[in-house]
Motif scaffolding. Sequence first.
Motif, PDB file in Angstrom:
ATOM      1  N   GLN A 322       0.837  -1.188   0.000  1.00  0.00           N
ATOM      2  CA  GLN A 322       0.000   0.000   0.000  1.00  0.00           C
ATOM      3  C   GLN A 322       0.877   1.244   0.000  1.00  0.00           C
ATOM      4  O   GLN A 322       2.061   1.195   0.355  1.00  0.00           O
ATOM      5  CB  GLN A 322      -0.903   0.034   1.254  1.00  0.00           C
ATOM      6  CG  GLN A 322      -1.775  -1.183   1.456  1.00  0.00           C
ATOM      7  CD  GLN A 322      -3.004  -1.183   0.550  1.00  0.00           C
ATOM      8  OE1 GLN A 322      -3.044  -0.484  -0.466  1.00  0.00           O
ATOM      9  NE2 GLN A 322      -4.003  -1.990   0.902  1.00  0.00           N
ATOM     10  N   ARG A 323       0.270   2.357  -0.375  1.00  0.00           N
ATOM     11  CA  ARG A 323       0.972   3.631  -0.279  1.00  0.00           C
ATOM     12  C   ARG A 323       1.169   3.958   1.198  1.00  0.00           C
ATOM     13  O   ARG A 323       0.304   3.681   2.036  1.00  0.00           O
ATOM     14  CB  ARG A 323       0.180   4.743  -0.965  1.00  0.00           C
ATOM     15  CG  ARG A 323       0.987   6.026  -1.143  1.00  0.00           C
ATOM     16  CD  ARG A 323       0.202   7.091  -1.881  1.00  0.00           C
ATOM     17  NE  ARG A 323       1.046   8.233  -2.188  1.00  0.00           N
ATOM     18  CZ  ARG A 323       0.604   9.347  -2.757  1.00  0.00           C
ATOM     19  NH1 ARG A 323      -0.699   9.470  -3.072  1.00  0.00           N
ATOM     20  NH2 ARG A 323       1.434  10.341  -3.015  1.00  0.00           N
ATOM     21  N   ALA A 324       2.301   4.558   1.514  1.00  0.00           N
ATOM     22  CA  ALA A 324       2.621   4.792   2.931  1.00  0.00           C
ATOM     23  C   ALA A 324       3.215   6.185   3.133  1.00  0.00           C
ATOM     24  O   ALA A 324       3.699   6.827   2.193  1.00  0.00           O
ATOM     25  CB  ALA A 324       3.599   3.734   3.431  1.00  0.00           C
ATOM     26  N   GLY A 325       3.158   6.620   4.351  1.00  0.00           N
ATOM     27  CA  GLY A 325       3.848   7.833   4.769  1.00  0.00           C
ATOM     28  C   GLY A 325       4.958   7.441   5.712  1.00  0.00           C
ATOM     29  O   GLY A 325       4.875   6.421   6.412  1.00  0.00           O
ATOM     30  N   LYS A 326       6.032   8.209   5.729  1.00  0.00           N
ATOM     31  CA  LYS A 326       7.157   7.867   6.601  1.00  0.00           C
ATOM     32  C   LYS A 326       7.645   9.107   7.340  1.00  0.00           C
ATOM     33  O   LYS A 326       7.512  10.226   6.870  1.00  0.00           O
ATOM     34  CB  LYS A 326       8.298   7.245   5.802  1.00  0.00           C
ATOM     35  CG  LYS A 326       8.941   8.168   4.780  1.00  0.00           C
ATOM     36  CD  LYS A 326      10.097   7.483   4.070  1.00  0.00           C
ATOM     37  CE  LYS A 326      10.749   8.422   3.054  1.00  0.00           C
ATOM     38  NZ  LYS A 326      11.917   7.776   2.372  1.00  0.00           N
ATOM     39  N   TRP A 327       8.198   8.881   8.517  1.00  0.00           N
ATOM     40  CA  TRP A 327       8.811   9.934   9.304  1.00  0.00           C
ATOM     41  C   TRP A 327       9.722   9.304  10.337  1.00  0.00           C
ATOM     42  O   TRP A 327       9.816   8.087  10.449  1.00  0.00           O
ATOM     43  CB  TRP A 327       7.757  10.823   9.962  1.00  0.00           C
ATOM     44  CG  TRP A 327       6.999  10.207  11.104  1.00  0.00           C
ATOM     45  CD1 TRP A 327       7.236  10.357  12.442  1.00  0.00           C
ATOM     46  CD2 TRP A 327       5.859   9.338  11.014  1.00  0.00           C
ATOM     47  NE1 TRP A 327       6.330   9.647  13.186  1.00  0.00           N
ATOM     48  CE2 TRP A 327       5.467   9.017  12.338  1.00  0.00           C
ATOM     49  CE3 TRP A 327       5.132   8.799   9.951  1.00  0.00           C
ATOM     50  CZ2 TRP A 327       4.390   8.182  12.622  1.00  0.00           C
ATOM     51  CZ3 TRP A 327       4.050   7.971  10.237  1.00  0.00           C
ATOM     52  CH2 TRP A 327       3.689   7.676  11.552  1.00  0.00           C
TER      53      TRP A 327
END
Length: 472
Positions: A322-327
């Motif tokens: 899936q599309r993801a966000g990262k930090w």
Amino acid sequence: FMSNIFGGGGGGGGIGGGQFATAPQGGQAGTFGQQGGMMQGGFSPQQQQQQQQQQQQHQQQQSPQLQGAYMQGGFTPQPYPNANNYASAPTMNGGGCYQQQQQQQPQQPIQRNNPQAPCPPDQIEMQFEPPRVGLQNTNNTCYMNTFIQSLYMTNQFVWRVMDFQVRLKKNPSKVDKEDYEFGKQVVDLLQRQMTRMAVTQYKHTDIQEILNAFPAEYRSGQQQDVTETIRFVFDKLGGFEQPLIREVFAGELAEKLQCQVCGNIKSRPETFSDLVLSVPKAEEVTKMGVIPTTQALLDQRLQYELMDESEPVFCENCQQKQRAGKWCEIVSPPAHICICLNRFSFDIQAMDFTKEKTPVQVDGTVQIGPFTYVLYFVIVHTGKDATSGHYYAIGHRAEEGPSQGEWTTMDDSQLKPPDMSLLHGNASEKMKDDTPYVLFYRCQQAPTTPPIRIPKAIAHSIKQEQDARVES
């Protein structure tokens, strides 16, 4: 006392009696006084309220996923990876990072000896002193000289290394045993070098004893990268898995990935002893018209980023990519943070490393959640490219008090007043090739380091060395 052994050596003022360092008075965090040094003094109640409001605004400007970043502020209950592999595994409680929960003061780190007890008869107690000793350049060793000066200016490192012993892993391999033996040698060399710099009556000394014991490339006359040297030495001292580096320089961060479909968050913990921040290209900064600051580069390293749809990540909850966000979150801030400004990159067309000379405003303080870090040492690289040049440093002692001293340029054997414009990001045309490279900050909430306690055996050995130097 040392004056009785070295004939009046090693005076100097003591460290302020157990008080936390104070924030710069007036102005914004990270500003420098007109005379080049940081402005001293405390905040009035109105200023404290204003500072708290500024910190809250700074945190609110971050993405929702980062609202909790930094806030845990202490080591997690679980030990470090591989800690149980040691014959005598170090305790994980509080090791060098200061827990700060609601309505609680930062926790004191574990002390291996009791600084409140009288000095043992086999040790000599000395107060820290301001910068006063240069280091001779022995065949292009400026990179090592600046690193050794950074360790000597870090009070807690000097204090802790004097009673530190490297531990051998359980069921060690041949390589483990070799690393253990070399690690013991490095500890002994650093104990002697810190003592030598503390007691010498000369304006400069050298690091020849260290060079003789290190691998051949350190004596080859070829310039080495100071960040690689830092990591090499920290590793030989046991890294974050053993008490010395863990208590002084180690912190813990977590790389986060969040599924954009179900919201599941995957966290990968990572312990660090230096933090690398990317420096933008000079043309990008010129186009934006804004000089980047240390705080801005740090925030950029931690900020939330929505990954491209063409780079999906497998979600264990959805059981598909899936599309993801990262930090990134700093979950356990270190007592001292070593920041490396990544200025060197490989140019594929030129097939060589290039240096980004982008000006950076080195903030006098940086904020990591509730923790304030104060700048005390900067390693500068001067040179047109990555394969040549020279290293020198600008700094003073890590902790406030009479022993801190003024900002000083430490250029091998020479100590002289600094040009602070270099740290403001507006260096003169003459110094356009001089770029801040490695920055050392100390946590303001960290407790004051006790005076140095040097084993008498080491002190007497260095005294004999000094006497021989006088005779020659």
